[in-house]
Design a protein around this motif. Structure first.
Motif, PDB file in Angstrom:
ATOM      1  N   GLN A  54     -11.487  32.960 -52.808  1.00 20.90           N
ATOM      2  CA  GLN A  54     -10.297  32.572 -53.557  1.00 20.90           C
ATOM      3  C   GLN A  54      -9.322  31.903 -52.582  1.00 20.90           C
ATOM      4  O   GLN A  54      -8.939  32.486 -51.581  1.00 20.90           O
ATOM      5  N   MET A  55      -8.948  30.678 -52.886  1.00 14.54           N
ATOM      6  CA  MET A  55      -8.093  29.883 -52.016  1.00 14.54           C
ATOM      7  C   MET A  55      -6.706  29.714 -52.633  1.00 14.54           C
ATOM      8  O   MET A  55      -6.579  29.435 -53.817  1.00 14.54           O
ATOM      9  N   SER A  56      -5.679  29.864 -51.812  1.00 16.69           N
ATOM     10  CA  SER A  56      -4.308  29.669 -52.268  1.00 16.69           C
ATOM     11  C   SER A  56      -3.685  28.508 -51.501  1.00 16.69           C
ATOM     12  O   SER A  56      -3.732  28.476 -50.269  1.00 16.69           O
ATOM     13  N   ASN A 122      -4.037  42.216 -53.408  1.00 15.83           N
ATOM     14  CA  ASN A 122      -5.101  41.264 -53.711  1.00 15.83           C
ATOM     15  C   ASN A 122      -4.737  39.871 -53.199  1.00 15.83           C
ATOM     16  O   ASN A 122      -4.650  38.915 -53.969  1.00 15.83           O
ATOM     17  N   PRO A 123      -4.549  39.722 -51.874  1.00 14.24           N
ATOM     18  CA  PRO A 123      -4.226  38.404 -51.338  1.00 14.24           C
ATOM     19  C   PRO A 123      -5.433  37.483 -51.439  1.00 14.24           C
ATOM     20  O   PRO A 123      -6.560  37.943 -51.625  1.00 14.24           O
ATOM     21  N   PRO A 124      -5.219  36.173 -51.325  1.00  9.99           N
ATOM     22  CA  PRO A 124      -6.345  35.246 -51.345  1.00  9.99           C
ATOM     23  C   PRO A 124      -7.232  35.441 -50.115  1.00  9.99           C
ATOM     24  O   PRO A 124      -6.829  36.082 -49.134  1.00  9.99           O
ATOM     25  N   ASP A 125      -8.421  34.869 -50.169  1.00  8.59           N
ATOM     26  CA  ASP A 125      -9.336  34.967 -49.027  1.00  8.59           C
ATOM     27  C   ASP A 125      -8.992  33.942 -47.955  1.00  8.59           C
ATOM     28  O   ASP A 125      -9.210  34.187 -46.765  1.00  8.59           O
ATOM     29  N   VAL A 126      -8.477  32.794 -48.366  1.00  4.60           N
ATOM     30  CA  VAL A 126      -7.981  31.776 -47.443  1.00  4.60           C
ATOM     31  C   VAL A 126      -6.700  31.208 -48.039  1.00  4.60           C
ATOM     32  O   VAL A 126      -6.559  31.144 -49.262  1.00  4.60           O
ATOM     33  N   VAL A 347      -4.979  30.082 -42.883  1.00  7.53           N
ATOM     34  CA  VAL A 347      -5.095  31.455 -42.391  1.00  7.53           C
ATOM     35  C   VAL A 347      -6.077  32.247 -43.245  1.00  7.53           C
ATOM     36  O   VAL A 347      -6.402  31.861 -44.372  1.00  7.53           O
ATOM     37  N   ILE A 348      -6.529  33.365 -42.667  1.00  9.46           N
ATOM     38  CA  ILE A 348      -7.379  34.319 -43.392  1.00  9.46           C
ATOM     39  C   ILE A 348      -6.579  35.608 -43.566  1.00  9.46           C
ATOM     40  O   ILE A 348      -6.388  36.364 -42.605  1.00  9.46           O
ATOM     41  N   PRO A 349      -6.069  35.872 -44.760  1.00 12.48           N
ATOM     42  CA  PRO A 349      -5.314  37.112 -44.985  1.00 12.48           C
ATOM     43  C   PRO A 349      -6.210  38.340 -44.862  1.00 12.48           C
ATOM     44  O   PRO A 349      -7.399  38.309 -45.216  1.00 12.48           O
ATOM     45  N   LYS A 350      -5.639  39.422 -44.371  1.00 12.08           N
ATOM     46  CA  LYS A 350      -6.371  40.694 -44.298  1.00 12.08           C
ATOM     47  C   LYS A 350      -6.435  41.348 -45.678  1.00 12.08           C
ATOM     48  O   LYS A 350      -5.497  41.262 -46.469  1.00 12.08           O
ATOM     49  N   HIS A 351      -7.548  42.008 -45.931  1.00 12.17           N
ATOM     50  CA  HIS A 351      -7.749  42.752 -47.173  1.00 12.17           C
ATOM     51  C   HIS A 351      -7.971  44.221 -46.852  1.00 12.17           C
ATOM     52  O   HIS A 351      -8.494  44.575 -45.791  1.00 12.17           O
ATOM     53  N   ALA A 352      -7.586  45.074 -47.790  1.00 15.31           N
ATOM     54  CA  ALA A 352      -7.757  46.514 -47.578  1.00 15.31           C
ATOM     55  C   ALA A 352      -9.223  46.884 -47.389  1.00 15.31           C
ATOM     56  O   ALA A 352      -9.546  47.772 -46.593  1.00 15.31           O
ATOM     57  N   ASP A 353     -10.134  46.187 -48.084  1.00 11.02           N
ATOM     58  CA  ASP A 353     -11.556  46.537 -47.948  1.00 11.02           C
ATOM     59  C   ASP A 353     -12.192  45.872 -46.724  1.00 11.02           C
ATOM     60  O   ASP A 353     -13.293  46.248 -46.319  1.00 11.02           O
ATOM     61  N   ALA A 361     -17.281  34.087 -44.366  1.00 11.94           N
ATOM     62  CA  ALA A 361     -17.303  32.927 -45.256  1.00 11.94           C
ATOM     63  C   ALA A 361     -16.009  32.131 -45.131  1.00 11.94           C
ATOM     64  O   ALA A 361     -16.018  30.890 -45.102  1.00 11.94           O
ATOM     65  N   ALA A 362     -14.882  32.832 -45.032  1.00 12.21           N
ATOM     66  CA  ALA A 362     -13.589  32.167 -44.865  1.00 12.21           C
ATOM     67  C   ALA A 362     -13.541  31.403 -43.545  1.00 12.21           C
ATOM     68  O   ALA A 362     -13.033  30.276 -43.479  1.00 12.21           O
TER      69      ALA A 362
END
Length: 459
Positions: A54-56, A122-126, A347-353, A361-362
């Motif tokens: 998911q890209m923002s 739930n931030p974006p992946d990139v 950037v690549i945001p951090k995710h809880a998981d 992939a990002a």
């Protein structure tokens, strides 16, 4: 279309509630190695197959204009160029990774939407992030560091233009892949310069090299053509502030001290810059009440010899201008070449998981974007982030690019790289606009601005 965040006041540092909500994202790295470089680089080709990202980004939606096009030479403008890049990555990458755009975030609400996504877990992946905003997120441990992922991203920090290099780092770590440098330029109506006798033997416009020469040239243009010498969006826009900032930088000054801990708004450089601009507007050489759209239209209508605007309009004006148009470096009116600049980065945001497959992939997508830095610059007018691109024959052969490549190589001066910059920028704007539009005395406005900025810096 005004889609870039080039001159907006970006969202202020998130509230305590938002910071608390985001704490889990940063904490995950300490409790698991899934977000560490070892886990990310260990992801196999088989694991990457079919990953979805998911890209923002703030550049808008243009599916009708781009469709499934993958030919970057046919892409013009921020939205179309980025969507074409995404199409090409989706079509060509060997893993079948698919990048999907998150909708609902226009340029003027982009950081609000991004903060909401972080707060919701739930931030974006990139994501696209301005260099002027990156420190705030990196400081709160919300971004994946990229230093140990250079083997994937193929990021050569030695090849990054100075302003772009400032944009991607914090606390001696790299948190982003730079996409461009965007800065203000001089957009010139060469026909007006020629009519006023302000061209060289080859017909190139001769921009002023001092404030005295600027005022003399402005007087000449007015007398010989009846046109304004300059147009700039000062009302409801930051381009007027960026112009003042550039004039201060050319004098060796800035809004903040070199270490970013103290306001230097109340300074001789600010007073000199303001005094010069005041003379320009009061003498009728520029309209000080123009909005962004009004200033741009007056230039395109042939009513101004020079427009102060950014890299993002170069290709638009090249098509629309019904006169001999040239985009070039902002004139140096004081001691040294310098101009306001910011950067778009990825950037690549951090995710809880902390899914290492998503992170890998990002990183592969960022590697693709890094390899296509020239395509973004050639499709948008923004300045390439890589010195090798700026110095390349192909880049310099593109329309207008050679005229302002030097801005990217040495003239662009990144805004102060601190977490509270968005709030500081707003305080600066409030102080300066109180002079321009409320008649506040310069001495009092600058002093009050200093106090407001220092209060922000000491929080």
């Amino acid at each position: 279309m005004k889609q870039s965040l080039r001159h907006m006041t970006v969202a202020l540092t998130a509230s305590a509630i938002l910071t608390t909500a985001l704490a889990g994202c940063g904490a995950s790295e300490g409790s698991t190695d899934k977000s560490g470089p070892g886990a990310i680089t260990a992801v196999t080709d088989d694991q990457l197959k079919g990953a979805t990202l998911q890209m923002s980004n703030p550049f808008g939606n243009c599916p009708e204009a781009t469709g499934t096009n993958t030919d970057l030479s046919k892409a013009v403008g921020e939205c179309a160029t980025l969507q074409t890049l995404v199409n090409k990555f989706n079509a060509d990458n060997k893993w079948g990774i698919k990048v999907q755009r998150l909708g609902g975030s226009a340029w003027d609400s982009y950081y609000d939407a991004l903060n909401t996504a972080f707060a919701g877990g739930n931030p974006p992946d990139v994501a696209v992030m301005h260099g002027s905003s990156l420190v705030d997120y990196a400081k709160r441990d919300l971004l994946v560091p990229l230093d140990d992922l250079a083997g994937i991203t193929k990021l050569d920090t030695n090849d990054i233009a100075p302003a772009a290099k400032t944009a991607i780092g914090y606390n001696d770590k790299t948190y982003a892949v730079p996409f461009d440098v965007h800065a203000i330029l001089a957009h010139v109506n060469v026909d007006i310069f020629k009519a006023a006798g302000l061209v060289d033997a080859g017909g190139k416009p001769k921009l002023p090299t001092s404030t005295q020469e600027f005022l003399a040239d402005a007087k000449t243009v007015k007398e010989k053509t009846g046109k304004n010498f300059m147009a700039v969006a000062r009302s409801g826009d930051q381009l007027g502030i960026h112009t003042l900032h550039s004039l201060m930088q050319q004098q060796g000054g800035d809004f903040l001290s070199a270490d970013g801990t103290k306001s230097t708004l109340d300074s001789p450089q600010a007073r000199t810059g303001l005094s010069f601009l005041d003379e320009v507007f009061k003498s009728g050489y520029a309209n000080g009440n123009q909005t962004y759209d009004a200033a741009g239209q007056s230039f395109l209508n042939g009513d101004a010899a020079m427009l102060v605007n950014g890299t993002w309009v170069v290709d638009e004006y090249s098509k629309k201008a019904e006169f001999n148009y040239e985009a070039t470096n902002f004139p140096t009116l004081f001691d040294k070449p310098a101009v306001w600049a910011d950067s778009h980065t990825w950037v690549i945001p951090k995710h809880a998981d902390a899914d290492p497959v998503k992170y890998r992939a990002a990183a592969e997508f960022l590697s693709f974007l890094n390899a296509n830095d020239s395509a973004w610059a050639l499709g948008t007018g923004h300045i390439a982030a890589q010195k090798s691109v700026l110095n390349s024959a192909a880049y310099k052969a593109a329309p207008q690019r050679a005229n302002y490549a030097e801005t990217g190589l040495s003239i662009a001066h990144a805004v102060p790289h601190i977490a509270s910059w968005p709030a500081v920028a707003k305080a600066v704007r409030d102080a300066i606009e109180s002079i321009w539009f409320q008649g506040r005395p310069v001495e009092q406005a600058l002093k009050d601005g200093d106090n407001s900025i220092n209060a922000i810096l000491t929080k």
